[in-house]
Design a protein around this motif. Structure first.
Motif, PDB file in Angstrom:
ATOM      1  N   THR A   1      -7.338  15.439   3.916  1.00 16.32           N
ATOM      2  CA  THR A   1      -7.397  16.349   2.793  1.00 16.32           C
ATOM      3  C   THR A   1      -6.333  15.993   1.737  1.00 16.32           C
ATOM      4  OG1 THR A   1      -8.060  18.115   4.045  1.00 16.32           O
ATOM      5  CG2 THR A   1      -7.066  18.837   2.034  1.00 16.32           C
ATOM      6  N   VAL A   2      -4.996  15.351   2.243  1.00 19.22           N
ATOM      7  CA  VAL A   2      -3.856  15.421   1.504  1.00 19.22           C
ATOM      8  C   VAL A   2      -3.692  13.739   1.029  1.00 19.22           C
ATOM      9  CG1 VAL A   2      -2.430  17.133   2.486  1.00 19.22           C
ATOM     10  CG2 VAL A   2      -2.548  14.599   3.298  1.00 19.22           C
ATOM     11  N   ALA A   3      -4.715  12.972   1.347  1.00 18.34           N
ATOM     12  CA  ALA A   3      -4.921  11.664   0.846  1.00 18.34           C
ATOM     13  C   ALA A   3      -4.954  11.632  -0.568  1.00 18.34           C
ATOM     14  CB  ALA A   3      -6.245  10.834   1.470  1.00 18.34           C
ATOM     15  N   GLU A   4      -4.269  10.692  -1.330  1.00 16.74           N
ATOM     16  CA  GLU A   4      -4.000  10.493  -2.601  1.00 16.74           C
ATOM     17  C   GLU A   4      -3.936   9.188  -3.322  1.00 16.74           C
ATOM     18  OE1 GLU A   4      -4.232  13.162  -4.873  1.00 16.74           O
ATOM     19  OE2 GLU A   4      -4.143  14.757  -3.489  1.00 16.74           O
ATOM     20  N   PRO A   5      -4.548   8.851  -4.430  1.00 16.55           N
ATOM     21  CA  PRO A   5      -4.541   7.463  -4.897  1.00 16.55           C
ATOM     22  C   PRO A   5      -3.194   7.130  -5.429  1.00 16.55           C
ATOM     23  CG  PRO A   5      -5.731   9.005  -6.611  1.00 16.55           C
ATOM     24  CD  PRO A   5      -5.379   9.883  -5.333  1.00 16.55           C
ATOM     25  N   LEU A   6      -2.758   5.841  -4.993  1.00 20.25           N
ATOM     26  CA  LEU A   6      -1.628   5.203  -4.952  1.00 20.25           C
ATOM     27  C   LEU A   6      -1.686   4.340  -6.507  1.00 20.25           C
ATOM     28  CD1 LEU A   6      -0.565   3.868  -1.827  1.00 20.25           C
ATOM     29  CD2 LEU A   6      -0.044   6.097  -2.768  1.00 20.25           C
ATOM     30  N   LYS A   7      -0.672   4.564  -7.331  1.00 22.09           N
ATOM     31  CA  LYS A   7      -0.384   3.881  -8.541  1.00 22.09           C
ATOM     32  C   LYS A   7       0.110   2.567  -8.455  1.00 22.09           C
ATOM     33  CE  LYS A   7      -2.065   7.445 -10.609  1.00 22.09           C
ATOM     34  NZ  LYS A   7      -3.437   7.520 -11.313  1.00 22.09           N
ATOM     35  N   GLU A   8       0.314   2.177  -7.169  1.00 22.81           N
ATOM     36  CA  GLU A   8       1.535   1.059  -7.020  1.00 22.81           C
ATOM     37  C   GLU A   8       0.364  -0.220  -6.832  1.00 22.81           C
ATOM     38  OE1 GLU A   8       3.172   1.431  -3.173  1.00 22.81           O
ATOM     39  OE2 GLU A   8       3.866   3.252  -3.599  1.00 22.81           O
ATOM     40  N   LYS A   9       1.100  -1.491  -7.357  1.00 22.15           N
ATOM     41  CA  LYS A   9       0.349  -2.706  -7.079  1.00 22.15           C
ATOM     42  C   LYS A   9       0.308  -3.391  -5.784  1.00 22.15           C
ATOM     43  CE  LYS A   9      -1.028  -2.831 -11.622  1.00 22.15           C
ATOM     44  NZ  LYS A   9      -2.275  -2.769 -12.064  1.00 22.15           N
ATOM     45  N   ILE A  10      -0.504  -3.444  -5.080  1.00 21.67           N
ATOM     46  CA  ILE A  10      -0.733  -3.787  -3.651  1.00 21.67           C
ATOM     47  C   ILE A  10      -1.803  -4.838  -3.554  1.00 21.67           C
ATOM     48  CG2 ILE A  10      -0.541  -3.298  -1.156  1.00 21.67           C
ATOM     49  CD1 ILE A  10       0.757  -0.426  -1.891  1.00 21.67           C
ATOM     50  N   SER A  11      -1.768  -5.457  -2.868  1.00 21.25           N
ATOM     51  CA  SER A  11      -2.759  -6.797  -2.407  1.00 21.25           C
ATOM     52  C   SER A  11      -3.638  -6.082  -1.251  1.00 21.25           C
ATOM     53  CB  SER A  11      -2.151  -8.090  -2.070  1.00 21.25           C
ATOM     54  OG  SER A  11      -3.206  -8.943  -1.937  1.00 21.25           O
ATOM     55  N   LEU A  12      -4.884  -6.426  -1.688  1.00 23.37           N
ATOM     56  CA  LEU A  12      -5.732  -5.862  -0.481  1.00 23.37           C
ATOM     57  C   LEU A  12      -5.652  -6.293   0.692  1.00 23.37           C
ATOM     58  CD1 LEU A  12      -8.141  -3.504  -0.377  1.00 23.37           C
ATOM     59  CD2 LEU A  12      -9.471  -5.352  -0.578  1.00 23.37           C
ATOM     60  N   HIS A  13      -5.102  -7.506   0.798  1.00 19.14           N
ATOM     61  CA  HIS A  13      -5.064  -8.558   1.993  1.00 19.14           C
ATOM     62  C   HIS A  13      -4.231  -7.701   3.072  1.00 19.14           C
ATOM     63  CE1 HIS A  13      -1.217 -10.379   0.885  1.00 19.14           C
ATOM     64  NE2 HIS A  13      -1.278 -10.388   1.936  1.00 19.14           N
ATOM     65  N   GLU A  14      -3.313  -6.868   2.610  1.00 20.90           N
ATOM     66  CA  GLU A  14      -2.409  -6.049   3.246  1.00 20.90           C
ATOM     67  C   GLU A  14      -3.185  -4.967   4.060  1.00 20.90           C
ATOM     68  OE1 GLU A  14       1.174  -4.685   1.391  1.00 20.90           O
ATOM     69  OE2 GLU A  14       1.405  -6.472   0.411  1.00 20.90           O
ATOM     70  N   LEU A  15      -4.145  -4.524   3.478  1.00 22.76           N
ATOM     71  CA  LEU A  15      -4.920  -3.606   4.230  1.00 22.76           C
ATOM     72  C   LEU A  15      -5.751  -3.966   5.408  1.00 22.76           C
ATOM     73  CD1 LEU A  15      -5.992  -0.660   4.047  1.00 22.76           C
ATOM     74  CD2 LEU A  15      -8.329  -1.412   3.170  1.00 22.76           C
ATOM     75  N   GLY A  16      -6.158  -5.537   5.558  1.00 20.17           N
ATOM     76  CA  GLY A  16      -6.494  -6.211   6.790  1.00 20.17           C
ATOM     77  C   GLY A  16      -5.502  -6.407   7.624  1.00 20.17           C
ATOM     78  N   GLN A  17      -4.349  -6.711   7.207  1.00 20.11           N
ATOM     79  CA  GLN A  17      -2.987  -7.174   7.909  1.00 20.11           C
ATOM     80  C   GLN A  17      -2.705  -5.947   8.672  1.00 20.11           C
ATOM     81  OE1 GLN A  17      -1.660 -10.164   8.635  1.00 20.11           O
ATOM     82  NE2 GLN A  17      -0.773  -8.988  10.067  1.00 20.11           N
ATOM     83  N   LYS A  18      -2.877  -4.694   7.951  1.00 21.95           N
ATOM     84  CA  LYS A  18      -2.355  -3.411   8.686  1.00 21.95           C
ATOM     85  C   LYS A  18      -3.229  -3.145   9.766  1.00 21.95           C
ATOM     86  CE  LYS A  18      -0.743   1.204   7.295  1.00 21.95           C
ATOM     87  NZ  LYS A  18      -0.465   2.387   6.557  1.00 21.95           N
ATOM     88  N   ALA A  19      -4.611  -3.317   9.397  1.00 26.90           N
ATOM     89  CA  ALA A  19      -5.475  -2.918  10.683  1.00 26.90           C
ATOM     90  C   ALA A  19      -5.170  -4.049  11.897  1.00 26.90           C
ATOM     91  CB  ALA A  19      -6.984  -3.206  10.274  1.00 26.90           C
ATOM     92  N   THR A  20      -4.976  -5.151  11.618  1.00 25.75           N
ATOM     93  CA  THR A  20      -4.567  -5.863  12.741  1.00 25.75           C
ATOM     94  C   THR A  20      -3.314  -5.550  13.357  1.00 25.75           C
ATOM     95  OG1 THR A  20      -5.674  -7.875  11.678  1.00 25.75           O
ATOM     96  CG2 THR A  20      -4.160  -8.376  13.668  1.00 25.75           C
ATOM     97  N   ASP A  21      -2.228  -5.014  12.742  1.00 23.59           N
ATOM     98  CA  ASP A  21      -0.893  -4.761  13.372  1.00 23.59           C
ATOM     99  C   ASP A  21      -1.227  -3.097  14.102  1.00 23.59           C
ATOM    100  OD1 ASP A  21       0.344  -6.642  12.151  1.00 23.59           O
ATOM    101  OD2 ASP A  21       0.870  -5.679  10.353  1.00 23.59           O
TER     102      ASP A  21
END
Length: 468
Positions: A375-395
Motif C-alpha cells: 500500500t505504501v509503495a511509491e514510484p522513485l524519481k531517482e536514476k537507477i539502472s535496472l540491473h540492480e534489481l536483478g542483483q538485489k534479487a540474487t543478494d
C-alpha cells in the motif's frame, strides 16, 4: 509519691530538653511544609514536582524555583502560552487584517479629528465584536470516532461513524463538527443536545486509489459568518485507513511455477520424496512401495530407493518502482497490483517468498503486513539502472527457484536482459510488462520469459502462457 516532694533537678532538666526538642521538631515540620508548597508551585510552572526525579536521573529533591531574569522570563512564557496564545489563535488572518485597519482608522481619526476615519473604524469594529460573541462559550462533548475496518481494498466502501454525546447536566447549543479525511474535510451539524443526549453521524470514505488515509481528528468548530474568528476544539484523535491494492486470485496452474515442481535439491537424504538419489539395502520399517524389485531380483536381497529431500519453492517478486519506467500513474498501479497478486498467491500456496522493490523489502510475516507494505509503495524519481534489481534479487535470495520481475512499458529489452544476467544460473526468470490496455502476449529475451498484460484481469491467462 508525696505530692509535696519536689522533683530531682536532673528530671526537671530532662523535661525541659524534651520540650525544646518537640518545639524544634514542630518548627522543622512547618519548614518542610513550606518547602513542599514551594516545590509544588515550581512543578506547576514546568519544573519537576516533589518526589520526581531530577534531570540527572537522581531521585533527590526537585530543584528550586529559578530566580532573577530567567525566572521572570519563564513565568511570562507560561502565562503567554496558557492565557494569551489561545485567545490570539482564535482570530483568523482575515480577522487580523480587519483589526489592523480598524485600529489604524481609530488612531488616525482621533488624532486628526477626521470623522470619516472614525466611521470606518466603527464599521470595522462592529463585525469584530459580533464575531467575538459567536466564539464565546464552551462545549463539553464526548466524541467517539469508529471505523468499521482499518483495511479495505481499492473500490471497497469504507464506512465509519462519529458519535457525539453530552456528558453534562446542561444542554449544549448546536455546533458544527469537522472530520478530516486525508486532504479533504467533511462537515456536519450537531443539533442541540440535552443532558446525556447523543447524536450519531455515519460517513463513507472514498477508496478509489491505493493509499494510507488519515481519518480524523474530529473537531468542534465555532466561527462567525464572515470568518473573522474561528475557535476549534479537538475531541477525537486521527486513525489510519489502509486502502490495499486490488488483487486477483491465481490457481496453481496459472501461477507460472509448474517448472519448479521439484524445487531445489538439497544434500539431506530422505526415504520418501520426489528427487531420486540412489539405492540402498532394505531396513526394517522402510515402505515396501519404495522397494526396487528389478535390483532385488538381480542381487537376491531387498533394495529400496533413496531420495534427496527437496526444498520448498522459493519465489522472488521484484517490483520495478522507478517512475521513469512507467507511462502513467495507472500503469504503476497495475504493476503494484500485479506484484501483490503474485505475492499473495505464493503465500497462499505456502511457498517461500521474497518480495521487494528498489527501496523497500515487503514483510511476509502475515498477509496483512504484506498488503500494508504494498500500500505504501511509491514510484522513485531517482536514476537507477535496472540491473540492480536483478542483483538485489540474487543478494536477498541466492537459492531462489523463480524470479518474477514486474516492470513498466518504458523498460527496454536491453535493461531486462541486463537485469536477468544478474540472476543465478538455472533460476526460472519471468518479466511481466504492465502496459495500459495492451493485449496479452509472450516473448523471450534469451532465457528470460517476457509477458505483457494490460489489465489485472488478464494476469492469470498471462501466467498460464509461462507455465506451458
Amino acid at each position: 509519691m508525696n505530692p509535696e516532694t519536689s522533683l530531682p533537678t536532673d528530671t526537671a532538666d530532662a523535661k525541659a530538653e524534651a520540650k525544646k526538642r518537640r518545639a524544634a521538631a514542630k518548627a522543622e515540620k512547618r519548614a518542610e511544609a513550606r518547602g513542599r508548597r514551594g516545590r509544588s508551585q515550581d512543578g506547576a510552572d514546568g519544573s519537576p514536582a516533589d518526589g520526581e526525579s531530577s534531570a540527572d536521573g537522581s531521585g533527590g529533591a526537585a530543584p528550586s524555583r529559578r530566580t532573577g531574569l530567567a525566572g521572570w522570563r519563564d513565568r511570562l512564557v507560561g502565562l503567554w502560552m496558557r492565557y494569551v496564545h489561545p485567545v490570539l489563535d482564535v482570530v483568523s488572518p482575515i480577522g487580523w487584517s480587519v483589526l489592523a485597519v480598524a485600529v489604524t482608522c481609530w488612531v488616525l481619526g482621533l488624532l486628526l479629528h477626521l470623522t470619516e476615519l472614525n466611521v470606518v473604524a466603527l464599521v470595522l469594529t462592529v463585525p469584530l465584536v459580533v464575531a467575538g460573541l459567536f466564539v464565546l462559550g464552551r462545549s463539553n462533548y464526548k466524541v467517539t470516532l469508529d471505523l468499521q475496518t482499518h483495511r479495505v481494498v481499492v473500490g471497497t466502501r469504507a464506512v465509519g461513524r462519529v458519535e457525539i454525546a453530552n456528558p453534562t447536566q446542561r444542554p449544549i447549543l448546536p455546533s458544527r463538527i469537522e472530520l478530516a479525511v486525508g486532504s479533504a474535510t467533511a462537515q456536519f451539524m450537531v443539533p442541540r443536545l440535552d443532558a446525556d443526549a447523543e447524536h450519531e453521524e455515519l460517513f463513507a470514505v472514498p477508496t478509489k486509489r491505493r493509499a494510507v488515509l488519515v481519518v480524523g481528528p474530529v473537531r468542534s468548530v465555532r466561527d462567525d459568518p464572515l470568518s473573522l474568528m474561528r475557535r476549534q476544539v479537538t475531541w477525537a484523535k486521527a486513525q489510519e485507513l489502509y486502502v490495499h491494492p486490488r488483487t486477483v486470485r491465481l490457481d496453481e496452474a496459472a501461477s507460472g511455477f509448474l517448472r519448479d515442481l521439484e524445487g531445489t535439491p538439497s544434500s539431506d537424504l530422505s526415504s520418501s520424496d520426489i528427487a531420486f538419489h540412489a539405492l540402498r539395502d532394505y531396513a526394517p520399517g522402510d515402505d515396501r512401495r519404495h522397494v526396487h524389485w528389478r535390483t532385488t531380483a538381480r542381487t537376491g536381497k531387498l533394495m529400496v530407493r533413496q531420495f534427496e529431500e527437496t526444498r520448498r519453492s522459493h519465489v522472488v517478486v521484484a517490483l520495478d518502482n522507478l517512475a521513469e519506467h512507467y507511462a502513467s500513474d495507472e500503469e504503476f498501479e497495475l504493476a503494484v497490483s500485479t506484484a501483490a497478486s503474485i505475492s499473495a498467491q505464493t503465500m497462499r500456496e505456502e511457498k517461500e517468498l521474497t518480495p521487494f522493490s528498489f527501496d523497500e523489502r515487503q514483510r511476509t510475516g502475515t498477509f496483512r503486513q504484506l498488503m500494508d507494505d504494498y500500500t505504501v509503495a511509491e514510484p522513485l524519481k531517482e536514476k537507477i539502472s535496472l540491473h540492480e534489481l536483478g542483483q538485489k534479487a540474487t543478494d536477498l535470495a541466492a537459492n531462489a527457484s523463480a524470479v518474477m520481475m514486474v516492470v513498466g512499458s518504458h523498460t527496454t529489452a536491453r535493461e531486462l536482459n541486463s537485469a536477468a544476467n544478474q540472476l543465478p544460473i538455472g533460476v526460472m526468470a519471468v518479466a511481466i510488462r504492465c502496459v495500459d490496455d495492451a493485449e496479452v502476449k509472450r516473448s523471450a529475451i534469451g532465457s528470460l520469459d517476457v509477458v505483457t498484460l494490460g489489465s489485472l484481469e488478464t494476469l492469470a491467462r498471462a501466467l498460464r502462457a509461462v507455465g506451458r
